[in-house]
Motif scaffolding. Structure first.
Motif, PDB file in Angstrom:
ATOM      1  N   SER A 408       0.806  -1.225   0.000  1.00  0.00           N
ATOM      2  CA  SER A 408       0.000   0.000   0.000  1.00  0.00           C
ATOM      3  C   SER A 408       0.836   1.271   0.000  1.00  0.00           C
ATOM      4  O   SER A 408       0.285   2.372  -0.059  1.00  0.00           O
ATOM      5  N   ASP A 409       2.153   1.153   0.064  1.00  0.00           N
ATOM      6  CA  ASP A 409       3.009   2.342   0.036  1.00  0.00           C
ATOM      7  C   ASP A 409       2.840   3.041  -1.312  1.00  0.00           C
ATOM      8  O   ASP A 409       3.046   2.430  -2.364  1.00  0.00           O
ATOM      9  N   PRO A 410       2.466   4.327  -1.315  1.00  0.00           N
ATOM     10  CA  PRO A 410       2.228   5.021  -2.593  1.00  0.00           C
ATOM     11  C   PRO A 410       3.464   5.126  -3.475  1.00  0.00           C
ATOM     12  O   PRO A 410       3.340   5.327  -4.685  1.00  0.00           O
ATOM     13  N   GLN A 411       4.649   4.987  -2.886  1.00  0.00           N
ATOM     14  CA  GLN A 411       5.880   5.019  -3.675  1.00  0.00           C
ATOM     15  C   GLN A 411       6.449   3.619  -3.906  1.00  0.00           C
ATOM     16  O   GLN A 411       7.535   3.478  -4.455  1.00  0.00           O
ATOM     17  N   GLY A 412       5.699   2.615  -3.489  1.00  0.00           N
ATOM     18  CA  GLY A 412       6.186   1.247  -3.585  1.00  0.00           C
ATOM     19  C   GLY A 412       5.819   0.574  -4.889  1.00  0.00           C
ATOM     20  O   GLY A 412       5.577   1.217  -5.918  1.00  0.00           O
ATOM     21  N   ILE A 413       5.729  -0.739  -4.836  1.00  0.00           N
ATOM     22  CA  ILE A 413       5.517  -1.547  -6.029  1.00  0.00           C
ATOM     23  C   ILE A 413       4.181  -1.227  -6.696  1.00  0.00           C
ATOM     24  O   ILE A 413       3.181  -0.950  -6.028  1.00  0.00           O
ATOM     25  N   THR A 414       4.173  -1.246  -8.024  1.00  0.00           N
ATOM     26  CA  THR A 414       2.934  -1.139  -8.792  1.00  0.00           C
ATOM     27  C   THR A 414       2.851  -2.327  -9.737  1.00  0.00           C
ATOM     28  O   THR A 414       3.856  -2.758 -10.305  1.00  0.00           O
ATOM     29  N   THR A 415       1.637  -2.843  -9.898  1.00  0.00           N
ATOM     30  CA  THR A 415       1.432  -4.015 -10.759  1.00  0.00           C
ATOM     31  C   THR A 415       0.308  -3.777 -11.762  1.00  0.00           C
ATOM     32  O   THR A 415      -0.253  -4.728 -12.308  1.00  0.00           O
ATOM     33  N   ASP A 416      -0.022  -2.517 -12.002  1.00  0.00           N
ATOM     34  CA  ASP A 416      -1.132  -2.199 -12.910  1.00  0.00           C
ATOM     35  C   ASP A 416      -0.659  -1.587 -14.221  1.00  0.00           C
ATOM     36  O   ASP A 416      -1.463  -1.053 -14.985  1.00  0.00           O
ATOM     37  N   ASN A 417       0.634  -1.667 -14.489  1.00  0.00           N
ATOM     38  CA  ASN A 417       1.185  -1.057 -15.709  1.00  0.00           C
ATOM     39  C   ASN A 417       2.325  -1.937 -16.205  1.00  0.00           C
ATOM     40  O   ASN A 417       3.495  -1.596 -16.095  1.00  0.00           O
ATOM     41  N   LEU A 418       1.977  -3.095 -16.754  1.00  0.00           N
ATOM     42  CA  LEU A 418       2.968  -4.125 -17.043  1.00  0.00           C
ATOM     43  C   LEU A 418       3.394  -4.175 -18.506  1.00  0.00           C
ATOM     44  O   LEU A 418       4.197  -5.037 -18.879  1.00  0.00           O
ATOM     45  N   TYR A 419       2.897  -3.264 -19.315  1.00  0.00           N
ATOM     46  CA  TYR A 419       3.260  -3.305 -20.730  1.00  0.00           C
ATOM     47  C   TYR A 419       4.768  -3.071 -20.883  1.00  0.00           C
ATOM     48  O   TYR A 419       5.333  -2.147 -20.295  1.00  0.00           O
ATOM     49  N   PRO A 420       5.458  -3.893 -21.677  1.00  0.00           N
ATOM     50  CA  PRO A 420       6.921  -3.764 -21.818  1.00  0.00           C
ATOM     51  C   PRO A 420       7.308  -2.601 -22.727  1.00  0.00           C
ATOM     52  O   PRO A 420       7.155  -2.676 -23.947  1.00  0.00           O
ATOM     53  N   VAL A 421       7.821  -1.543 -22.133  1.00  0.00           N
ATOM     54  CA  VAL A 421       8.201  -0.340 -22.872  1.00  0.00           C
ATOM     55  C   VAL A 421       9.676  -0.432 -23.253  1.00  0.00           C
ATOM     56  O   VAL A 421      10.549  -0.500 -22.384  1.00  0.00           O
ATOM     57  N   GLN A 422       9.952  -0.420 -24.530  1.00  0.00           N
ATOM     58  CA  GLN A 422      11.329  -0.589 -24.998  1.00  0.00           C
ATOM     59  C   GLN A 422      12.231   0.541 -24.519  1.00  0.00           C
ATOM     60  O   GLN A 422      13.402   0.321 -24.196  1.00  0.00           O
ATOM     61  N   GLU A 423      11.706   1.747 -24.433  1.00  0.00           N
ATOM     62  CA  GLU A 423      12.506   2.890 -24.009  1.00  0.00           C
ATOM     63  C   GLU A 423      13.085   2.678 -22.611  1.00  0.00           C
ATOM     64  O   GLU A 423      14.223   3.074 -22.327  1.00  0.00           O
ATOM     65  N   ASP A 424      12.312   2.041 -21.728  1.00  0.00           N
ATOM     66  CA  ASP A 424      12.802   1.784 -20.379  1.00  0.00           C
ATOM     67  C   ASP A 424      13.975   0.808 -20.393  1.00  0.00           C
ATOM     68  O   ASP A 424      14.954   0.973 -19.661  1.00  0.00           O
ATOM     69  N   LEU A 425      13.875  -0.220 -21.221  1.00  0.00           N
ATOM     70  CA  LEU A 425      14.968  -1.186 -21.323  1.00  0.00           C
ATOM     71  C   LEU A 425      16.193  -0.558 -21.979  1.00  0.00           C
ATOM     72  O   LEU A 425      17.331  -0.909 -21.650  1.00  0.00           O
ATOM     73  N   GLU A 426      15.975   0.372 -22.886  1.00  0.00           N
ATOM     74  CA  GLU A 426      17.100   1.093 -23.492  1.00  0.00           C
ATOM     75  C   GLU A 426      17.839   1.907 -22.435  1.00  0.00           C
ATOM     76  O   GLU A 426      19.075   2.006 -22.458  1.00  0.00           O
ATOM     77  N   THR A 427      17.089   2.488 -21.501  1.00  0.00           N
ATOM     78  CA  THR A 427      17.716   3.247 -20.420  1.00  0.00           C
ATOM     79  C   THR A 427      18.617   2.345 -19.584  1.00  0.00           C
ATOM     80  O   THR A 427      19.745   2.712 -19.236  1.00  0.00           O
ATOM     81  N   ILE A 428      18.119   1.160 -19.260  1.00  0.00           N
ATOM     82  CA  ILE A 428      18.923   0.197 -18.495  1.00  0.00           C
ATOM     83  C   ILE A 428      20.169  -0.195 -19.279  1.00  0.00           C
ATOM     84  O   ILE A 428      21.289  -0.188 -18.761  1.00  0.00           O
ATOM     85  N   GLN A 429      19.974  -0.543 -20.538  1.00  0.00           N
ATOM     86  CA  GLN A 429      21.086  -0.995 -21.366  1.00  0.00           C
ATOM     87  C   GLN A 429      22.133   0.101 -21.535  1.00  0.00           C
ATOM     88  O   GLN A 429      23.340  -0.154 -21.412  1.00  0.00           O
ATOM     89  N   ASP A 430      21.690   1.323 -21.783  1.00  0.00           N
ATOM     90  CA  ASP A 430      22.626   2.430 -21.984  1.00  0.00           C
ATOM     91  C   ASP A 430      23.445   2.691 -20.727  1.00  0.00           C
ATOM     92  O   ASP A 430      24.666   2.879 -20.791  1.00  0.00           O
ATOM     93  N   TYR A 431      22.781   2.716 -19.583  1.00  0.00           N
ATOM     94  CA  TYR A 431      23.493   3.044 -18.343  1.00  0.00           C
ATOM     95  C   TYR A 431      24.477   1.939 -17.968  1.00  0.00           C
ATOM     96  O   TYR A 431      25.635   2.208 -17.622  1.00  0.00           O
ATOM     97  N   MET A 432      24.034   0.690 -18.044  1.00  0.00           N
ATOM     98  CA  MET A 432      24.888  -0.399 -17.581  1.00  0.00           C
ATOM     99  C   MET A 432      26.075  -0.631 -18.507  1.00  0.00           C
ATOM    100  O   MET A 432      27.176  -0.945 -18.045  1.00  0.00           O
ATOM    101  N   THR A 433      25.885  -0.476 -19.807  1.00  0.00           N
ATOM    102  CA  THR A 433      27.000  -0.703 -20.725  1.00  0.00           C
ATOM    103  C   THR A 433      27.961   0.478 -20.767  1.00  0.00           C
ATOM    104  O   THR A 433      29.174   0.288 -20.862  1.00  0.00           O
ATOM    105  N   SER A 434      27.442   1.705 -20.657  1.00  0.00           N
ATOM    106  CA  SER A 434      28.314   2.873 -20.791  1.00  0.00           C
ATOM    107  C   SER A 434      28.852   3.361 -19.453  1.00  0.00           C
ATOM    108  O   SER A 434      30.052   3.618 -19.312  1.00  0.00           O
TER     109      SER A 434
END
Length: 641
Positions: A408-434
């Motif tokens: 119930s923490d308003p800043q905690g986990i959310t499970t109502d928006n599960l669509y896989p957004v490629q831009e988010d994965l690009e952010t992970i990939q860019d940060y971790m590789t660079s």
């Protein structure tokens, strides 16, 4: 014939708590004759002193001499060319496995490992094959009703609760799948999930996004079909020790636990500490002063308890909140405060399942999305389900009240928006590789299969006549980052002078102040490097700060002194003496008294400055003693010491 349980094993691990755990695991599989070493140099001495060592199990990342260097040294010595060597590493990416084997490792086990994993590898190294496992059936089982039996792997975290809710709803006949039946496999950690998915022992998994991307980069036939959740992790700090400004000092030169190298937790912790002005990373990396170590999520509270050398951990819930309620830790931040709406775990399937049974995958994906919405709308019942699903054997000690708070923490986990957004994965990939230089870049469009999420998710993108997306589901990439205010510069500083200029060093970096003493010169050193001193039988390199800053030299006098400071070098922290004109006082400086450093007008590189403090006595330049050391200079000083 079996291995001798009295076989002598050299266990090389720099982290004391991890070393104890690994020794305990060796005992569980029958080996009790253990010789311990804290790094590669120590291991070399032990090998020379105890010639009957039959197996070396070594960590990879260690200060002074790491496991890879130890392995290379052993393979270059006639006496150790063939001595069995098992590399135990927190480097979960597959590139490190290949590198270790190429260097001559007889086996590689990813930390943290289980007794079964270790036993299998040791037996294989010594030629004792395990009993043949039952032959794996080709593809999943199909019931008489034509349902596909899906086997899904997960671990004990709320990130995977949507799977638990779906399982509960099927078992209670609230949902009746037409195309699949469900079997959930709770794994003890991330490595078993990765191995089961890679070996085809499961059909799909709830898995860390960077880990899944790494597997895909090495040809494991999987596709991402859905995000498992957003947000949901917590950083806690050790309750042992005083937490006060400047907050960086609480974490400096201590161990910080992450669940896996290929995890969003590694990335978020790296972001957080970097923006605090610290240098996080594994042992052996350049100038690391926050040491990351990999620990299984459920074991983190035990590792942190009464361990003054560990500052905290970042992990999925409810592990962190459980540590808080147990009085072990205090909340530092939620992961959403670093990156709002970030993805973490994802749902992947093996390609053969996607190809042969798309109806089952579609139905599973749709029901999983509905389960995520159910968690949002029915927190109390979801908390009850979580206790049974995440802690079926009552080992963690979860209670519904704790899970309700987490969900119930308003800043905690959310499970109502599960669509896989490629831009988010690009952010992970860019940060971790660079930024972190880990993992390999992949074609994300080939890794993500949105066919099923397009139908299952309420916020699925719609396509224009030209086939391009015209709307996109809510993503997180544009919300990345934390404020610079985290890097508080408030605190006590030792003030010293060079000519008319005043400089400040964080008091926690200062070890002592001594008068001038005999300095032993060394050849082929930079001009500002004066040599070394012998301080109570400890060799300490000494540099002249006037020379370091390119200022005119001055005659040493009665006020000239040496400040002994602790700095981070290539292989950890070390003591260095700096010669200054005079030391004046210790002052307490408030954040509002400090302004950012200008990009010009100072003899000191602006990147080495914390800021400029406006005090009654005049402007004082606040130094970051770690950043003041260039890499090349750190190497020279390390050699001198």
């Amino acid at each position: 014939m079996a291995l001798d349980p009295q076989m002598k094993i050299l266990l090389v691990e720099d982290a004391g708590t991890m070393r104890k755990m690994e020794a305990r695991i060796l005992g569980q599989v029958g080996f009790t004759n253990i010789v311990e070493a804290v790094d590669g140099n120590d291991a070399m001495e032990k090998l020379g002193a105890e010639p009957d060592i039959a197996l070396v199990i070594s960590d990879w990342s260690m200060p002074n001499c790491d496991g890879y260097q130890l392995l290379q040294w052993m393979r270059g010595q006639d006496g150790f060319k063939t001595l069995p060597f098992l590399m135990a590493t927190g480097h979960g990416d597959k590139a490190y496995v290949a590198k270790a084997k190429e260097a001559g490792a007889n086996g590689v086990v990813a930390k943290p490992f289980t007794p079964d994993e270790l036993k299998i590898l040791i037996d294989e190294i010594f030629g004792f094959k395990q009993a043949a496992a039952p032959k794996k059936e080709e593809g999943p089982k199909i019931s008489a009703e034509g349902k596909v039996h899906l086997k899904m792997a997960h671990i004990q975290i709320t990130d995977h609760l949507a799977l638990g809710v779906l399982k509960h709803q099927i078992a209670s006949d609230r949902k009746t799948p037409r195309h699949f039946s469900l079997d959930t496999l709770c794994m003890p950690g991330w490595n078993p999930v990765q191995n089961a998915l890679e070996n085809g022992e499961v059909d799909g998994a709830f898995i860390l996004a960077p880990m899944a991307m790494d597997l895909f980069s090495y040809g494991v036939p999987i596709k991402l079909v859905l995000f498992a959740h957003r947000n949901g992790s917590i950083c806690v700090r050790n309750k042992t020790g005083k937490y006060a400004k400047p907050y960086q000092q609480f974490f400096k030169h201590k161990t910080f636990y992450i669940p896996h190298k290929m995890s969003i937790h590694n990335m978020l912790a790296h972001m957080y500490f970097t923006q605090m002005g610290l240098r996080p990373g594994v042992a052996g990396k350049e100038a690391v002063n926050v040491l990351f170590d990999v620990v299984p999520p459920v074991a983190m509270p035990e590792f942190l308890k009464d361990n003054a050398e560990a500052s905290g951990f970042l992990v999925a819930e409810p592990i962190g909140s459980r540590a808080i309620t147990a009085g072990i830790a205090e909340r530092q931040f939620l992961s959403s405060e670093v990156w709002q709406d970030h993805p973490c775990c994802v749902v992947v399937f093996r390609d053969e399942i996607l190809t042969k049974y798309p109806e089952a995958v579609q139905e599973f994906t749709t029901m999983l999305v509905e389960s995520g919405l159910y968690i949002r709308d029915h927190v109390d019942e979801a908390a009850e389900i979580a206790v049974t699903f995440l802690d079926p054997q009552k080992k963690i000690g979860l209670e519904p009240a704790l899970l309700r708070t987490v969900l119930s923490d308003p800043q905690g986990i959310t499970t109502d928006n599960l669509y896989p957004v490629q831009e988010d994965l690009e952010t992970i990939q860019d940060y971790m590789t660079s930024k972190m230089e880990i993992g390999r870049r992949i074609n994300l469009a080939e890794f993500i299969d949105t066919r099923f999420a397009d139908i299952a998710c309420k916020h699925a993108p719609t396509a224009s006549a030209g086939g391009q997306e015209t709307t996109a589901p809510r993503g997180a990439a544009r919300k990345l980052g934390i404020g610079q205010s985290l890097a508080s510069r408030e605190g006590k500083y030792l003030i010293f002078t060079l000519g008319k200029e005043r400089y400040g060093l964080g008091i926690l970096d200062v070890r002592e102040i001594i008068g001038l003493m005999a300095v032993h010169e060394l050849p082929q050193m930079p001009p500002f490097f004066k040599g070394v001193i012998n301080l109570r039988d400890k060799i300490i390199p000494v540099m002249d700060m006037r020379g370091k800053f390119g200022m005119e030299s001055a005659e040493y006098d009665a006020r000239t002194c040496i400040i002994v400071v602790e700095v981070s070098g290539l292989t950890g922290s070390r003591l260095i003496g700096i010669i200054v004109d005079a030391v004046s006082e210790v002052v307490a400086i408030k954040e509002q008294e400090v302004e950012d450093s200008p990009q010009f007008g100072s003899v000191v590189d602006s990147q080495c400055l914390l800021g400029m403090a406006k005090l009654a006595e005049g402007v004082t330049i606040l130094l970051d003693i770690d950043r003041l050391m260039h890499i090349q200079e750190a190497v020279l000083i390390g050699e001198a010491a």
